[in-house]
Design a protein around this motif. Structure first.
Motif: not given
Length: 470
Positions: A150-153, A196-200, A390-392, A458-459
């Protein structure tokens, strides 16, 4: 882990110059992101019963301040009755534009034996490109990945009308006991088109992964009672087998001679399309030298798409405190991971039926049902999945691997039920050496930078994704 054995796919080229511009903009943000992560790690936010809950509240307040500093328009700390504090940050979407929900959690696992850590678990330390500390990876790095993206985009997203909601839970490690009531109570604020679940975890350092399946969870406590009270083993031993021996015999029936789960009626999913190197698995899991692995078939199948059963605790006298008495009662906690496609109720019934069928006639056996969590299988052909891959690929410079995960995130099923129109992506910041939940948990700082860049990409792509769906 080694590069997965799979058919190669072309890496999307995208706009390489655009990616490098974004990467250059990210670079000066990373030192502050790491310092903010260290501050979060210093807060011992263990939400388990019996632990001081003031640090959990303090952790939520710290997360709220980070989201306000990242430009979110609305930030509140919320909870439901009996629940830990969660943070909801929102920048609402413009009319007709999509909303992306970013999930992470700010609570952490207990440390275990502090003396076994190489450094104090709540005093973050950098060593050899990794940041060590409880929660450094799971999942305060997930929180900081969202904040940094979020700071970035964030300004670009707002200008494009894309809404962003950040939901940072405070009790995930304790089993998310109030998750469903929480998302129902705050349904309007949490509603989103993409979650988007960032827990993996990623496949390896340098190779990203998109988690497309998760095992579910069933656990219970089984109690074996042989006597009303402890008695002298010399005077009474023989006609009566102590409860610990009888418990051991019962637990031994849960697997066959090859280590395969022997509980009848449990489902299996299809074997994965990728495989991992056994030597890498042994190293990452810490398998002792000379020990054979249990079960048969692909390692990825044994890890992701087949049931796995473990005894994770036994109440019994310690060796140091043992006396020459017959143990009257023993209790064991049994944890069963179930594959995608399995119903937790059916799995619980099968496990209970097995224990009752093999219960010794020389003791009473009582089963106490515990936690249940549904498995997850990503929807095939979802446009957001392609955007994530694609983002990855653009952030890492190598194609992403579709993987399963042997662990469980049961609340994903709740998200899909409460928000059935949303697409769910499961991503993460960990790698096989992160040791989440274990001693010397750590985050690879180079991978963290790539995660932040990938999420920003991705965002930014979410707007085009919405236009494609229109």
């Amino acid at each position: 882990m080694s590069t997965p054995e799979q058919s190669p796919r072309a890496v999307p080229s995208g706009d390489a110059a655009e990616v490098e511009v974004l990467r250059a903009r990210l670079e000066p943000l990373l030192p502050q992101a790491v310092e903010d992560l260290k501050d979060l790690v210093r807060i011992p936010s263990v939400a388990f019963e019996g632990y001081d809950q003031e640090p959990v509240r303090r952790s939520a307040e710290a997360v709220a301040e980070l989201l306000r500093g990242a430009g979110m328009a609305e930030v509140e700390i919320e909870s439901v009755q009996g629940g830990s504090p969660a943070v909801i940050g929102r920048t609402p979407a413009a009319d007709g534009r999509p909303t992306v929900l970013l999930y992470a959690h700010h609570d952490v696992q207990p440390t275990g034996a502090v003396e076994d850590w190489s450094s104090a678990p709540f005093e973050p330390v950098e060593r050899d490109g990794r940041l060590y500390g409880r929660g450094a990876a799971d999942d305060k790095a997930g929180v900081m990945a969202h904040v940094t993206a979020l700071r970035l985009v964030g300004e670009e997203l707002a200008a494009d009308g894309i809404g962003v909601t950040v939901f940072v839970e405070g009790e995930e490690e304790a089993g998310s006991p109030t998750f469903r009531p929480f998302i129902e109570a705050f349904r309007d604020r949490l509603a989103a088109d993409l979650i988007i679940v960032a827990d993996s975890a990623n496949w390896a350092v340098g190779t990203p992964a998109l988690t497309t399946s998760l095992r579910g969870l069933v656990d219970l406590v089984v109690e074996v009672r042989a006597l009303d009270h402890a008695v002298h083993s010399g005077l009474f031993g023989g006609p009566v087998l102590d409860a610990l021996t009888q418990m051991s015999r019962l637990l031994a029936t849960l697997h066959d001679e090859n280590g395969e789960v022997a509980v009848e009626g449990l489902a299996r999913a299809e074997d994965p399309a990728v495989e991992m190197d056994e030597a890498d698995y042994r190293r990452d899991a810490g398998v002792v030298d000379g020990a054979e692995l249990s079960g048969s078939g692909p390692l990825t199948a044994r890890l992701w798409t087949r049931p796995a059963l473990s005894v994770i605790g036994i109440d019994a006298p310690s060796v140091r405190d043992a006396s020459n008495t017959l143990v009257p009662v023993s209790r064991a906690k049994v944890s069963l991971r179930i594959p995608p496609g399995e119903d937790p109720d059916s799995a619980m019934q099968a496990l209970v039926a097995h224990l009752e069928r093999h219960a010794p006639s020389t003791a009473t056996v009582t089963v106490h049902h515990g936690e249940q969590g549904k498995p997850f299988l990503a929807r095939e052909g979802a446009p957001a999945m392609d955007l994530a891959r694609e983002s990855f690929a653009r952030a890492w410079g190598t194609e992403a691997v579709d993987t399963g995960l042997g662990g469980s995130i049961p609340f994903i099923a709740d998200l899909l039920e409460v928000f059935p129109q949303a697409e769910v992506l499961v991503t993460g910041v960990e790698d096989p050496e992160s040791r989440a939940h274990g001693i010397d948990e750590s985050l690879h700082l180079g991978e963290f930078a790539r995660v932040c860049l990938a999420e920003a990409l991705l965002l930014r792509g979410a707007g085009a994704l919405a236009r494609d769906r229109a």
